[in-house]
Write a protein that holds these residues in place. Sequence first.
Motif, PDB file in Angstrom:
ATOM      1  N   THR A  48      33.311  28.125  42.958  1.00 19.47           N
ATOM      2  CA  THR A  48      33.517  29.336  43.617  1.00 19.47           C
ATOM      3  C   THR A  48      33.144  30.586  42.968  1.00 19.47           C
ATOM      4  O   THR A  48      33.137  31.783  43.451  1.00 19.47           O
ATOM      5  CB  THR A  48      34.776  29.414  44.452  1.00 19.47           C
ATOM      6  OG1 THR A  48      35.676  29.751  43.018  1.00 19.47           O
ATOM      7  CG2 THR A  48      35.314  28.177  45.072  1.00 19.47           C
ATOM      8  N   SER A  49      33.006  30.469  41.595  1.00 20.21           N
ATOM      9  CA  SER A  49      32.681  31.886  40.514  1.00 20.21           C
ATOM     10  C   SER A  49      31.481  32.316  40.896  1.00 20.21           C
ATOM     11  O   SER A  49      30.220  31.700  41.137  1.00 20.21           O
ATOM     12  CB  SER A  49      33.089  31.279  39.023  1.00 20.21           C
ATOM     13  OG  SER A  49      32.092  30.568  38.711  1.00 20.21           O
ATOM     14  N   VAL A  50      31.333  33.303  40.250  1.00 21.77           N
ATOM     15  CA  VAL A  50      30.102  34.195  40.302  1.00 21.77           C
ATOM     16  C   VAL A  50      29.091  33.593  39.022  1.00 21.77           C
ATOM     17  O   VAL A  50      27.821  33.496  39.114  1.00 21.77           O
ATOM     18  CB  VAL A  50      30.361  35.811  39.867  1.00 21.77           C
ATOM     19  CG1 VAL A  50      30.916  35.752  38.408  1.00 21.77           C
ATOM     20  CG2 VAL A  50      29.136  36.680  39.652  1.00 21.77           C
ATOM     21  N   HIS A  51      29.704  33.042  38.091  1.00 18.39           N
ATOM     22  CA  HIS A  51      28.966  32.359  36.881  1.00 18.39           C
ATOM     23  C   HIS A  51      28.407  30.910  37.660  1.00 18.39           C
ATOM     24  O   HIS A  51      27.260  30.932  37.404  1.00 18.39           O
ATOM     25  CB  HIS A  51      30.029  31.848  35.979  1.00 18.39           C
ATOM     26  CG  HIS A  51      30.659  32.818  35.137  1.00 18.39           C
ATOM     27  ND1 HIS A  51      31.755  32.793  34.728  1.00 18.39           N
ATOM     28  CD2 HIS A  51      30.195  33.922  34.921  1.00 18.39           C
ATOM     29  CE1 HIS A  51      32.222  33.852  34.208  1.00 18.39           C
ATOM     30  NE2 HIS A  51      31.086  34.806  34.270  1.00 18.39           N
ATOM     31  N   ALA A  52      29.041  30.012  38.599  1.00 18.27           N
ATOM     32  CA  ALA A  52      28.437  28.826  39.041  1.00 18.27           C
ATOM     33  C   ALA A  52      27.529  29.382  39.996  1.00 18.27           C
ATOM     34  O   ALA A  52      26.356  28.808  40.170  1.00 18.27           O
ATOM     35  CB  ALA A  52      29.398  28.117  39.841  1.00 18.27           C
ATOM     36  N   LEU A  90      24.423  30.242  38.149  1.00 16.68           N
ATOM     37  CA  LEU A  90      23.660  28.973  37.437  1.00 16.68           C
ATOM     38  C   LEU A  90      23.039  28.101  38.557  1.00 16.68           C
ATOM     39  O   LEU A  90      21.746  27.688  38.421  1.00 16.68           O
ATOM     40  CB  LEU A  90      24.765  28.524  36.740  1.00 16.68           C
ATOM     41  CG  LEU A  90      24.315  27.108  35.965  1.00 16.68           C
ATOM     42  CD1 LEU A  90      23.020  27.457  34.769  1.00 16.68           C
ATOM     43  CD2 LEU A  90      25.611  26.449  35.083  1.00 16.68           C
ATOM     44  N   VAL A  91      24.076  27.826  39.450  1.00 18.07           N
ATOM     45  CA  VAL A  91      23.423  26.699  40.356  1.00 18.07           C
ATOM     46  C   VAL A  91      22.943  27.142  41.495  1.00 18.07           C
ATOM     47  O   VAL A  91      21.514  26.530  41.838  1.00 18.07           O
ATOM     48  CB  VAL A  91      24.821  25.922  40.773  1.00 18.07           C
ATOM     49  CG1 VAL A  91      24.214  24.938  41.660  1.00 18.07           C
ATOM     50  CG2 VAL A  91      25.290  25.474  39.741  1.00 18.07           C
ATOM     51  N   ASP A  92      22.897  28.469  41.961  1.00 17.31           N
ATOM     52  CA  ASP A  92      22.286  28.601  43.479  1.00 17.31           C
ATOM     53  C   ASP A  92      21.081  29.564  42.786  1.00 17.31           C
ATOM     54  O   ASP A  92      20.181  29.760  43.392  1.00 17.31           O
ATOM     55  CB  ASP A  92      23.260  29.641  44.103  1.00 17.31           C
ATOM     56  CG  ASP A  92      24.446  28.782  44.570  1.00 17.31           C
ATOM     57  OD1 ASP A  92      24.369  27.501  44.735  1.00 17.31           O
ATOM     58  OD2 ASP A  92      25.416  29.208  44.757  1.00 17.31           O
ATOM     59  N   GLY A  93      21.468  30.261  41.780  1.00 21.97           N
ATOM     60  CA  GLY A  93      20.408  31.295  41.278  1.00 21.97           C
ATOM     61  C   GLY A  93      19.397  30.833  40.330  1.00 21.97           C
ATOM     62  O   GLY A  93      18.362  31.506  40.009  1.00 21.97           O
ATOM     63  N   PRO A 129      27.113  31.093  32.289  1.00 19.22           N
ATOM     64  CA  PRO A 129      27.922  30.167  31.637  1.00 19.22           C
ATOM     65  C   PRO A 129      28.513  29.097  32.485  1.00 19.22           C
ATOM     66  O   PRO A 129      28.716  29.164  33.910  1.00 19.22           O
ATOM     67  CB  PRO A 129      29.185  31.030  31.557  1.00 19.22           C
ATOM     68  CG  PRO A 129      29.163  32.075  32.228  1.00 19.22           C
ATOM     69  CD  PRO A 129      27.739  32.410  32.705  1.00 19.22           C
ATOM     70  N   THR A 130      28.831  27.797  31.886  1.00 23.04           N
ATOM     71  CA  THR A 130      29.287  26.723  32.567  1.00 23.04           C
ATOM     72  C   THR A 130      30.400  26.285  31.533  1.00 23.04           C
ATOM     73  O   THR A 130      30.683  27.095  30.524  1.00 23.04           O
ATOM     74  CB  THR A 130      28.256  25.899  32.889  1.00 23.04           C
ATOM     75  OG1 THR A 130      29.019  24.568  33.361  1.00 23.04           O
ATOM     76  CG2 THR A 130      27.831  25.170  31.551  1.00 23.04           C
ATOM     77  N   CYS A 131      30.963  25.323  31.842  1.00 23.29           N
ATOM     78  CA  CYS A 131      32.191  24.750  30.932  1.00 23.29           C
ATOM     79  C   CYS A 131      32.320  24.977  29.657  1.00 23.29           C
ATOM     80  O   CYS A 131      32.981  25.386  28.954  1.00 23.29           O
ATOM     81  CB  CYS A 131      32.816  23.245  31.423  1.00 23.29           C
ATOM     82  SG  CYS A 131      32.668  22.867  33.349  1.00 23.29           S
ATOM     83  N   ASN A 132      30.981  24.240  29.145  1.00 23.98           N
ATOM     84  CA  ASN A 132      31.028  24.298  27.568  1.00 23.98           C
ATOM     85  C   ASN A 132      30.508  25.396  27.026  1.00 23.98           C
ATOM     86  O   ASN A 132      30.842  25.797  25.605  1.00 23.98           O
ATOM     87  CB  ASN A 132      29.928  23.172  27.208  1.00 23.98           C
ATOM     88  CG  ASN A 132      28.643  23.821  27.639  1.00 23.98           C
ATOM     89  OD1 ASN A 132      28.171  23.863  28.890  1.00 23.98           O
ATOM     90  ND2 ASN A 132      27.506  23.954  26.905  1.00 23.98           N
ATOM     91  N   ALA A 141      37.416  30.736  38.278  1.00 29.37           N
ATOM     92  CA  ALA A 141      37.139  31.151  39.518  1.00 29.37           C
ATOM     93  C   ALA A 141      36.785  32.800  39.275  1.00 29.37           C
ATOM     94  O   ALA A 141      37.291  33.425  40.306  1.00 29.37           O
ATOM     95  CB  ALA A 141      38.187  30.928  40.741  1.00 29.37           C
ATOM     96  N   VAL A 142      36.055  32.938  38.490  1.00 33.88           N
ATOM     97  CA  VAL A 142      35.912  34.411  38.123  1.00 33.88           C
ATOM     98  C   VAL A 142      34.880  34.863  39.307  1.00 33.88           C
ATOM     99  O   VAL A 142      33.679  34.409  39.552  1.00 33.88           O
ATOM    100  CB  VAL A 142      35.009  34.685  36.831  1.00 33.88           C
ATOM    101  CG1 VAL A 142      34.670  35.894  36.424  1.00 33.88           C
ATOM    102  CG2 VAL A 142      35.961  33.951  35.702  1.00 33.88           C
ATOM    103  N   GLN A 143      35.137  35.830  40.037  1.00 33.77           N
ATOM    104  CA  GLN A 143      34.383  36.772  40.991  1.00 33.77           C
ATOM    105  C   GLN A 143      33.811  37.916  40.740  1.00 33.77           C
ATOM    106  O   GLN A 143      34.257  38.223  39.401  1.00 33.77           O
ATOM    107  CB  GLN A 143      35.781  36.780  41.999  1.00 33.77           C
ATOM    108  CG  GLN A 143      36.268  35.829  42.885  1.00 33.77           C
ATOM    109  CD  GLN A 143      35.384  34.686  43.223  1.00 33.77           C
ATOM    110  OE1 GLN A 143      34.472  34.856  44.398  1.00 33.77           O
ATOM    111  NE2 GLN A 143      35.710  33.424  42.941  1.00 33.77           N
ATOM    112  N   ALA A 144      32.580  38.003  41.483  1.00 31.38           N
ATOM    113  CA  ALA A 144      31.863  39.178  41.101  1.00 31.38           C
ATOM    114  C   ALA A 144      32.882  40.423  41.220  1.00 31.38           C
ATOM    115  O   ALA A 144      33.835  40.476  42.083  1.00 31.38           O
ATOM    116  CB  ALA A 144      30.827  39.465  41.974  1.00 31.38           C
TER     117      ALA A 144
END
Length: 425
Positions: free
Chosen positions: A201-205, A208-211, A217-220, A276-279
């Motif tokens: 749900t995060s801005v990071h995901a 990375l995934v959608d954009g 960043p991801t887990c690692n 769950a870091v949001q914009a």
Amino acid sequence: MKRGPSALCLVILILTAAAAAARAAEPPHEPAGLRPTETSCFLCHATLEGEPTKNAADDVHFQRGLSCHDCHGGNPTAIDDMEASHDPRRGWKKPSRLQIPDFCARCHSDAVFMKRFNPHARVDQLSEYRTSVHGQKNARGDEGTAVCVDCHNVHGIRAVSDPRSPVYAPNVAATCGRCHADEKKMQSYGLPTGQVEQYRTSVHAHALVDGGDLAAPTCNDCHGSHGAVPPGVESVTSVCGSCHPREATMFRETEAKKKIDLEPCIRCVVCHSNHAVQAPRDEMLGVGKESTCTGCHSEGDAGYAAAAKMAQSVATLQARHQEASLLLERAERAGMEVSEDRFALQKAKDSLVESRVLAHSFDLERFMTAATAGITTADQGVAAARRAFGELRFRRVGLGLSLLVIGAVIAALFIKVKELDRTGG
């Protein structure tokens, strides 16, 4: 005293053992004259259901000329002879889960060997792994903790840059989730299992995934790849600061300026969460319903008042910038020359961005300097637009009057011509 044959035998035994150990430590070498798909291992296992050669064509090792025996040992030339192919005297071995890290590291920790395939290859994965939570548990005999094959697969190991690889950046969260979203598996370690869902749900995901932003960043990126450990309270700012250096620097500058330790109360996750870091939104600043400031500050304290003032200043700056921008745009569409004013208004936009960043400094004076400068610039933009509209009105009035005069002259000439026609003059 005579040392005799027994001492000589002892020396020979020691040298023999040392030579055997040295051979065992040597990385495997390519067989002479055999291609990966021509070895006894491959030819036999390719005929078996569920065999480990299924994805060999995509396996990064096969693609570089390595085959089964390079990891497992045995005799690759013993075609149709299973016993000879699995000859322990030729080093055949199927490692246990506890042995896998050292098993893979026979090559991946050997700089000379790895440079044959990639001069930039890292060779510190095992030492990193041994510092990780996974590696420490593995060393203590925990067969359930992650080893190399859990992330990279056992066979059919693809390059990290291959989008089908489980360790390709957009796939990493799902790979980590194989274990960390497994309630049964995590129960024995007393760990929560919602991290992956929260991350999605995060801005990071989304980036990375959608954009498709592989820099997101991801887990690692926060926990480490091979040296995976949860960042401690004292290092959260540094972890976030690896991608957000300006905000992290502001933390430290404010601590140095005010000689206080801000870490316990303002570390990044307090306001932004961890997975769950949001914009960030302006509503997070201030004392409103969505404020994160009120989580620590209550009405009456200095922090509460500062948060309210910051939020008000950002709102004012944004509103004035928007007003100036719209007015100047309308003036330009009306034909007025306001390009310099629109260019100057960029400074107000810069100040708005700067103010939002400076909220991380927790320094009201520094914040207000940027916000006030932006508001002043925006006001100048509004004034410039109004001047442009004033000039436009003046031009329109002047044009109207000119048209009236011209019309009157034409009418007078027309009347005069008619009069001359009547009098025959």
